[in-house]
Design a protein around this motif. Structure first.
Motif, PDB file in Angstrom:
ATOM      1  N   ASP A 149      89.767  42.673  20.457  1.00 35.46           N
ATOM      2  CA  ASP A 149      90.078  42.873  19.047  1.00 35.46           C
ATOM      3  C   ASP A 149      89.363  41.815  18.223  1.00 35.46           C
ATOM      4  O   ASP A 149      88.717  40.916  18.781  1.00 35.46           O
ATOM      5  N   GLY A 150      89.444  41.938  16.916  1.00 32.28           N
ATOM      6  CA  GLY A 150      88.843  40.963  16.009  1.00 32.28           C
ATOM      7  C   GLY A 150      87.374  40.757  16.277  1.00 32.28           C
ATOM      8  O   GLY A 150      86.633  41.697  16.549  1.00 32.28           O
ATOM      9  N   PRO A 151      86.914  39.497  16.198  1.00 37.35           N
ATOM     10  CA  PRO A 151      85.488  39.198  16.393  1.00 37.35           C
ATOM     11  C   PRO A 151      84.945  39.661  17.746  1.00 37.35           C
ATOM     12  O   PRO A 151      83.802  40.099  17.836  1.00 37.35           O
ATOM     13  N   LEU A 153      85.833  42.268  19.466  1.00 31.50           N
ATOM     14  CA  LEU A 153      85.613  43.718  19.376  1.00 31.50           C
ATOM     15  C   LEU A 153      84.348  44.004  18.580  1.00 31.50           C
ATOM     16  O   LEU A 153      83.522  44.831  18.974  1.00 31.50           O
ATOM     17  N   GLU A 154      84.196  43.311  17.451  1.00 26.59           N
ATOM     18  CA  GLU A 154      82.995  43.491  16.613  1.00 26.59           C
ATOM     19  C   GLU A 154      81.737  43.152  17.408  1.00 26.59           C
ATOM     20  O   GLU A 154      80.736  43.872  17.341  1.00 26.59           O
ATOM     21  N   GLU A 155      81.779  42.042  18.126  1.00 28.51           N
ATOM     22  CA  GLU A 155      80.616  41.631  18.920  1.00 28.51           C
ATOM     23  C   GLU A 155      80.279  42.656  19.988  1.00 28.51           C
ATOM     24  O   GLU A 155      79.116  43.014  20.195  1.00 28.51           O
ATOM     25  N   ALA A 157      80.861  45.793  19.932  1.00 31.10           N
ATOM     26  CA  ALA A 157      80.377  47.018  19.289  1.00 31.10           C
ATOM     27  C   ALA A 157      78.898  46.928  18.887  1.00 31.10           C
ATOM     28  O   ALA A 157      78.239  47.958  18.744  1.00 31.10           O
ATOM     29  N   ARG A 158      78.402  45.705  18.719  1.00 27.23           N
ATOM     30  CA  ARG A 158      76.993  45.553  18.309  1.00 27.23           C
ATOM     31  C   ARG A 158      76.044  45.806  19.440  1.00 27.23           C
ATOM     32  O   ARG A 158      76.222  45.699  20.572  1.00 27.23           O
TER      33      ARG A 158
END
Length: 158
Positions: A149-151, A153-155, A157-158
């Motif tokens: 989750d949070g950062p 998860l974002e990382e 996804a990239r």
């Protein structure tokens, strides 16, 4: 005995109140980002993927919730239910409310041919663990719940 029924759109403010009470109980009082609008959309929108049953006391007040969604077991080849949250107001505990909510979900599993009803419980929540032991649920030893989750998860996804 509490009355168990499917949630209605008008229940969303009360459901959110109980979610917030649960967050306080679980020592995360500021963690809830959910809103009444979110609940209305996810429970009653065009294609709901999460469901809620509520328990009413004798006056009709919603005093407990069971929020759940279907799962799928590749090994069983069948669906199941993941119980996201089971919460009963403190004043109503010990009156069969939690059991009635779980019984309703077990009945849904049996009626639909689902093979599992699963949930997580915090390690420190001794009263909940004792309750779950009393209904003969089993611990899934050897498994750990993981989350992105949070950062992170974002990382990912990239």
């Amino acid at each position: 005995m509490p009355q168990i029924r499917e949630a209605r759109r008008a229940d969303c403010p009360r459901i959110l109140d109980l979610i917030q009470e649960l967050a306080v109980y679980e020592k995360e009082p500021n963690a809830v980002k959910n809103t009444v609008a979110d609940l209305e959309e996810h429970l009653f929108g065009d294609a709901p993927k999460v469901f809620t049953h509520v328990a009413e006391d004798e006056s009709g007040l919603v005093v407990g919730i069971a929020m759940w969604f279907p799962t799928y077991s590749t090994w069983e080849g069948r669906h199941g239910i993941h119980l996201e949250d089971l919460y009963v107001q403190e004043t109503e505990r010990g009156k069969g409310t939690g059991t009635a909510l779980l019984k309703t979900l077990a009945q849904i599993c049996v009626e639909r041919g689902y093979r599992r009803l699963e949930w997580a419980v915090l390690d420190w929540n001794a009263p909940a663990i004792a309750f779950y032991d009393s209904i003969r649920s089993s611990t899934m030893d050897g498994w750990s719940t993981r989350r992105l989750d949070g950062p992170a998860l974002e990382e990912m996804a990239r």
